[in-house]
Motif scaffolding. Structure first.
Motif, short mmCIF file in Angstrom:
data_model
loop_
_atom_site.label_atom_id
_atom_site.label_comp_id
_atom_site.label_asym_id
_atom_site.label_seq_id
_atom_site.Cartn_x
_atom_site.Cartn_y
_atom_site.Cartn_z
N ASN A 56 0.72 -1.21 -0.01
CA ASN A 56 0.15 0.11 0.04
C ASN A 56 0.88 1.10 0.04
OD1 ASN A 56 0.39 0.88 2.85
ND2 ASN A 56 -0.33 -1.11 3.29
N PRO A 57 0.23 2.37 -0.39
CA PRO A 57 1.26 3.53 -0.29
C PRO A 57 2.08 4.14 0.91
CG PRO A 57 -0.88 3.93 -1.25
CD PRO A 57 -0.95 2.56 -0.55
N LEU A 58 1.40 3.60 1.98
CA LEU A 58 2.09 4.04 3.36
C LEU A 58 3.31 3.19 3.50
CD1 LEU A 58 2.02 5.90 5.80
CD2 LEU A 58 0.62 3.97 6.95
N THR A 59 3.00 1.81 3.07
CA THR A 59 4.23 0.90 3.31
C THR A 59 5.42 1.19 2.37
OG1 THR A 59 2.64 -0.94 3.99
CG2 THR A 59 4.85 -1.61 3.30
N SER A 60 4.82 1.52 0.92
CA SER A 60 5.81 1.88 0.06
C SER A 60 6.53 3.21 0.55
CB SER A 60 5.44 2.10 -1.51
OG SER A 60 4.26 3.13 -1.28
N MET A 61 5.91 4.09 0.92
CA MET A 61 6.64 5.46 1.29
C MET A 61 7.70 5.07 2.33
SD MET A 61 4.85 8.89 2.78
CE MET A 61 4.57 8.33 4.21
N GLY A 62 7.24 4.48 3.29
CA GLY A 62 8.00 3.92 4.45
C GLY A 62 9.39 2.96 3.95
N LEU A 63 9.33 2.20 3.14
CA LEU A 63 10.63 1.58 2.35
C LEU A 63 11.21 2.40 1.63
CD1 LEU A 63 8.65 -1.93 1.75
CD2 LEU A 63 10.28 -1.47 3.32
N GLN A 64 10.59 3.33 0.96
CA GLN A 64 11.36 4.42 -0.02
C GLN A 64 12.20 5.21 1.01
OE1 GLN A 64 8.85 6.68 -2.63
NE2 GLN A 64 10.25 8.37 -2.43
N MET A 65 11.71 5.53 2.16
CA MET A 65 12.68 6.34 2.82
C MET A 65 13.85 5.58 3.45
SD MET A 65 9.48 8.47 4.90
CE MET A 65 8.23 9.56 4.13
N ALA A 66 13.16 4.68 3.82
CA ALA A 66 14.78 3.61 4.42
C ALA A 66 15.51 3.30 3.56
CB ALA A 66 14.05 2.13 4.90
N SER A 67 15.27 3.20 2.19
CA SER A 67 16.06 2.98 0.91
C SER A 67 17.00 4.15 0.77
CB SER A 67 15.40 2.35 -0.17
OG SER A 67 14.78 1.41 0.17
N ILE A 68 16.22 5.31 0.87
CA ILE A 68 16.97 6.59 0.45
C ILE A 68 17.80 6.75 1.59
CG2 ILE A 68 16.74 9.07 0.50
CD1 ILE A 68 14.12 8.58 -1.12
N PHE A 84 25.61 5.18 1.65
CA PHE A 84 26.59 4.55 0.96
C PHE A 84 27.53 5.37 0.04
CE2 PHE A 84 27.75 2.75 -3.36
CZ PHE A 84 28.64 1.73 -2.96
N PHE A 85 26.54 6.48 -0.60
CA PHE A 85 27.10 7.49 -1.48
C PHE A 85 27.85 8.72 -0.66
CE2 PHE A 85 24.11 6.17 -4.79
CZ PHE A 85 25.12 6.25 -5.95
N HIS A 86 27.42 8.76 0.39
CA HIS A 86 28.10 9.82 1.35
C HIS A 86 29.68 9.27 1.58
CE1 HIS A 86 28.71 13.07 4.04
NE2 HIS A 86 28.93 12.33 5.00
N LEU A 87 29.49 8.07 1.92
CA LEU A 87 31.13 7.39 2.22
C LEU A 87 32.06 7.63 1.03
CD1 LEU A 87 30.17 4.34 4.45
CD2 LEU A 87 31.09 6.38 4.98
N LEU A 88 31.42 7.52 -0.12
CA LEU A 88 32.10 7.52 -1.37
C LEU A 88 32.71 8.92 -1.67
CD1 LEU A 88 30.32 4.96 -3.60
CD2 LEU A 88 32.51 4.72 -2.52
N LEU A 89 31.52 9.88 -1.63
CA LEU A 89 31.75 11.16 -2.12
C LEU A 89 32.44 12.11 -0.94
CD1 LEU A 89 28.15 12.03 -3.87
CD2 LEU A 89 30.39 11.28 -4.86
#
Length: 782
Positions: free
Chosen positions: A15-27, A33-38
């Protein structure tokens, strides 16, 4: 169990709420990871977070059908809009809470000139290109005016949260150029938001109703916060921070007022900022809000916000040449408008070209309000198509992606500029210029002396000062790792926030009382480390804060019988290391005084005028002591006298030059007395003409032949002053101090300072020993 079964087993798990939570966690995970590289390449955190959004968005993983169906659900827009509302509300309130209003008022002309010049040139560029963009993006000639206004806003807007975050990551937030850039960005953002709100309320034809309602609600919340803060500051005085219930009440008032404003007017961004600006800054209420919100905003809200900005970027929309040209035009004109407008203003204000370019790129950073502009314009003003929305969105993302790395590159290239912009000694600093001080305390005992010196350095309160107090806490032991959690002792369960015990509460109370009396806001920071590395925290903080002065307490304290008793040896070694490695001038304060007689530490509480003496023997440290004296001479409770010690040879040379002219001319003839003292004589001559002839400072000369006569002269004045200011050393082989080092006990105080701080020496006043920053000492000898 039933709730878990429904969530996992039903078909609408995604559902949208679940996808938003997983999206935030993924970001958050990908951005880390990018911060460690850059980070190794010197790139700030927001760039890494935008890249994380690009990887997760339609340009990356969401290009796969199943991933796109999961993350881009039709009903998810409402959830993102609600989350965006809370993000805007919290970080604009926090920005208002942390805004240095005093600095903005002092530099209002410079900041507004740069901001509005950039807005004006950006508006011209936006107006010139808006007709072309309207022809390319809009298939209807309706609502042309609204389209032009939105394009102008997109060209002129600056996102202050992005500027503030990059300033912190790139470590230019405390430099004069960085503070000016942040101030300009805040003025720019508030101006653009006011214009946008005016456009919306005029379009809705509820200008009077909406404006009055917004002003009324904002005023009521500001008034409520004032009395709530006073009430909460008085409650539970033994606690460092507010309770969770009290914090929830304050945030609930903020959320409720913001929701009402959003429901009946346009948006609550400006109201949240004003509520934060007007919130009482003293006391544990503001301290709790800053402490709690800073962590959550900087570690969760802003990373997700930046990631979501990149998440909406879709390379696939650039499928044809016309789309690429439109995005490039928006990016180039936005950068060009900000750079040209800023350089024009900087040329008028006589600001160097390299600083103007740097500020221009800072003001080109885009952010949350841009999304607000094109989002509300879609719903209210224009109703443009999806292609126009996406192309404008991509131009916003590219502006920030381009400007961030350019700022990092300019920082590395102009590193010397930012280093020189920080004044590390007072001798070469304009007396009316803002100074930043870092006072070190180990407990409540040291606070009064540090605050008294801070008050003295403000002079007549016309001199701008930004004081910090760092609570230095010894890390006595580490938590054992070879035992179970329940086997740990009570003190081992504490984290860094619990170190310091009740000392923290007493220090906070003293600082709050100081702010009430002087209206000077003192910022509190803390360092928890072993004595072996504690100096590194002090020196790093002084460098990051670009402090001109480090104030440290002496490791001894005076007993009731007047004798000096040694404290922890670690305090002494820390002071010695600070003197060796400090990036600025250092002052060590030795507290002394008669029992029952108000000393210099009671400067704020005493009604009597404090007699202060500055001892001058010669050398860079003594010149720095005179520079400190210039700052405190105008304080209404201080009567300052400069006592210069000269050899009898100087006296004979001077007598040959005496004539019937006034004292000023006689004193100025000192410049030719000794070729080895040219710098000292010229410096004192300027000081005499500036401060002594005006009657602001007293001046006395004492002639001695050797160190023994110097000691006798110091004994004669030992009970006349409540504070002695003297340089640590740097005098070379001076006959004035010959033999005085034979009984030296604490070399870190220098020959004269050690004598005045000794238990064997009958002095009733405190002693401030000053060491000038070493790089200036080396330069002065050269």
């Amino acid at each position: 169990m039933d709730a878990t079964q429904r969530m996992v087993c039903q078909e609408d798990f995604f559902n949208p709420l679940t996808s938003m939570g997983l999206q935030m966690a993924s970001i958050l995970v990908i951005s880390h990871f990018f911060h460690l590289l850059l980070k190794a390449l010197g790139q700030p955190g927001p760039i890494a977070q935008i890249f994380a959004g690009l990887v997760l968005g339609p340009s990356g993983l969401s290009h796969v059908d199943k991933v796109r169906d999961f993350f881009f659900q039709a009903s998810g827009a409402e959830y993102y809009e609600i989350f965006g509302f809370f993000c805007r509300m919290l970080f604009m309130f926090l920005i208002g809470l942390e805004t240095d209003i005093a600095y903005m008022i002092r530099n209002i002309k410079t900041s507004t000139t740069i901001s509005y010049c950039g807005i004006l040139i950006g508006a011209v560029f936006g107006l010139s290109v808006s007709f072309f963009l309207h022809q390319q993006l809009m298939f209807s000639s309706k609502k042309m005016v609204g389209f032009v206004l939105i394009v102008i806003l997109l060209m002129t807007y600056t996102a202050s949260p992005v500027v503030i975050r990059l300033a912190g990551d790139l470590r230019f937030a405390t430099s004069p150029t960085g503070r000016l850039a942040v101030s300009c960005s805040v003025i720019n953002e508030i101006s653009c938001l006011i214009l946008f709100n005016l456009i919306i309320v005029v379009h809705k034809r509820n200008f009077f109703k909406g404006g009055v309602l917004t002003i009324f609600i904002t005023g009521v919340v500001i008034l409520v916060n004032k009395y709530v803060a006073i009430l909460f500051n008085k409650r539970n005085r033994n606690l460092k921070y507010l309770t969770n219930a009290e914090l929830l009440f304050i945030l609930s008032v903020l959320i409720g007022s913001s929701m009402i404003i959003e429901m009946f007017t346009s948006n609550s961004v400006i109201s949240c900022f004003l509520i934060g600006v007007m919130f009482p800054k003293e006391g544990k209420t503001a301290r709790t809000l800053v402490h709690k919100l800073t962590y959550s905003v900087h570690n969760f809200i802003l990373p997700i916000y930046f990631g979501y900005l990149g998440f909406q970027f879709d390379w696939n929309r650039l499928s044809n040449l016309s789309s690429i040209i439109i995005v490039l035009i928006m990016v180039v004109l936005s950068i060009g408008g900000k750079i040209s407008g800023t350089l024009l203003a900087c040329s008028y204000l006589k600001i160097p070209l390299n600083e103007g370019v740097f500020i221009g790129f800072c003001l080109n950073l885009k952010g949350h309000a841009d999304l607000l502009f094109i989002g509300q314009a879609t719903n209210t003003l224009i109703g443009w198509n999806q292609e126009a929305y996406n192309l404008l969105l991509m131009s916003i993302v590219l502006n920030t992606v381009v400007s961030g790395p350019v700022l990092a590159l300019l920082m590395r290239k102009e590193e010397k500029l930012f280093a020189q912009a920080s004044h590390t000694t007072l001798q070469f600093q304009n007396p009316g210029e803002d100074i930043r001080t870092l006072g070190c305390v180990y407990g409540p005992r040291h606070v009064s002396a540090i605050l008294a010196l801070t008050s003295a350095l403000t002079g007549s309160h016309r001199i701008p000062i930004t004081p910090y107090i760092m609570h230095l806490i010894e890390l006595t032991q580490k938590r054992r790792t070879n035992v179970s959690y329940h086997e740990l002792q009570e003190d081992e369960l504490s984290d860094d926030e619990d170190y310091g015990g009740n000392d923290v509460v007493e220090i906070n109370d003293a600082v709050d009382a100081f702010h009430t009396d002087t209206k000077v806001f003192v910022r509190l920071i803390k360092a928890v480390s072993s004595f072996a590395t504690l100096y590194e925290d002090v020196c790093s903080a002084a460098e990051d804060l670009r402090a001109s002065i480090i104030l440290a307490p002496f490791h001894k304290h005076q007993r009731i019988d007047g004798k000096m008793e040694s404290g922890k040896e670690g305090v002494r070694t820390t002071n010695q290391k600070i003197l060796r490695h400090a990036p600025c001038s250092v002052g060590i304060i030795v507290e002394r005084g008669l029992a029952g007689v108000p000393g210099f530490s009671q400067l704020l509480d005493s009604t009597t005028v404090q007699q202060v003496a500055t001892l001058f023997f010669g050398g860079p440290d003594d010149r720095e002591a005179i520079a400190w004296s210039k700052r405190i001479a105008s304080h209404q409770k201080i009567n300052l006298t400069v006592i210069r010690f000269l050899s009898f040879e100087s006296s004979r040379s001077r007598s040959e030059r005496l004539d019937d002219r006034d004292d000023v001319v006689v004193f100025m003839s000192l410049a030719s007395l000794e070729t080895g003292k040219d710098i000292d004589n010229a410096f004192l001559s300027d000081f005499y003409n500036e401060c002594v002839t005006s009657g602001q400072v007293g001046y006395v000369e004492k002639y001695v032949s050797n160190g023994g006569e110097t000691v006798a002269a110091l004994k004669d004045i030992g009970d006349m002053y409540s504070l002695f200011i003297v340089g640590k050393g740097g005098r070379g082989h001076s006959p004035l101090t010959t033999g005085m080092s034979d009984w030296e006990e604490c070399p870190e105080l220098g020959t004269v300072g050690d004598l005045l701080a000794s238990s064997e020496y009958n002095v009733n006043g405190s002693v401030l020993v000053v060491q000038q920053h070493k790089s200036f000492q080396e330069g002065s000898y050269g």
